[in-house]
Motif scaffolding. Structure first.
Motif: not given
Length: 190
Positions: A142-170
């Motif tokens: 929704d465009g808002t920014e949110a901060g999460f205490p790292r101690s409260n994060i059960r799990k966090a994971k990147l989402v596979l996107t075309d941009e991520l694939i391109a960024a991880t290529a050499a």
């Protein structure tokens, strides 16, 4: 090595295993990304690692870690009975377990699942804005920014996107990194 490497947070059995194997892995030139234990009858110990030098992670790396970690766990014996060991790289759609992961992948889409609800929700999705020792930040859909205490994060994971694939290529020689700094490529994936 060792003292300057940020290790991911683990609890219970996973913490005991991480504490036992991290020094060995670090001495070998790797960084521990995550330890996860699943199953009851014959538990599976999953070790996820990265190379410290940011070179591509290969099958030979998994084999080396597997032999070393297997030996350490045989001596430490944190799990009674039979168990299975699995070693893998963090992969493209990797978990975000360390501050450096959050900052390295700023600008990419991730999901976060919390231990305790925040603003009535446990699950969030958005653009990674980075993290510090205490808080990880996302720009939500929704465009808002949110901060999460790292101690409260059960799990966090990147989402596979075309941009991520391109960024991880050499990157090509002389490419700009996500932080806008121009760097020369050494032919390795960064």
């Amino acid at each position: 090595m060792g003292t300057d490497i940020e290790r991911p947070h683990h609890e219970g059995l996973e913490a005991r295993i991480a504490d036992a194997i991290a020094p060995t892995i670090e001495h070998m030139g790797y960084e521990l990304v995550r330890v996860q234990v699943s199953g009851k009858e014959r538990p599976v110990v999953q070790i996820m690692a990265d190379r410290s030098d940011d070179a591509p992670f290969r099958v030979e790396d998994c084999e080396a870690i597997s032999h070393a970690v297997g030996a350490v766990l045989d001596v430490e014996d944190p799990i009674k009975g039979e168990w299975t060991l699995e070693v893998s790289s963090a992969g493209i759609d990797r978990p975000l377990t360390r501050v450096k992961d959050w900052n390295r992948y700023a600008g990419h889409v991730a999901t976060v699942e919390l231990l305790v609800p925040q603003e009535g929700r446990k699950r969030f999705k958005g653009i990674v804005l980075g993290a510090d020792a205490e808080t990880a930040r996302l720009r939500l859909e929704d465009g808002t920014e949110a901060g999460f205490p790292r101690s409260n994060i059960r799990k966090a994971k990147l989402v596979l996107t075309d941009e991520l694939i391109a960024a991880t290529a050499a990157p090509p020689t002389g490419s700009r990194s996500a932080d806008g700094v121009q760097r020369e490529s050494d032919g390795q994936t960064h």
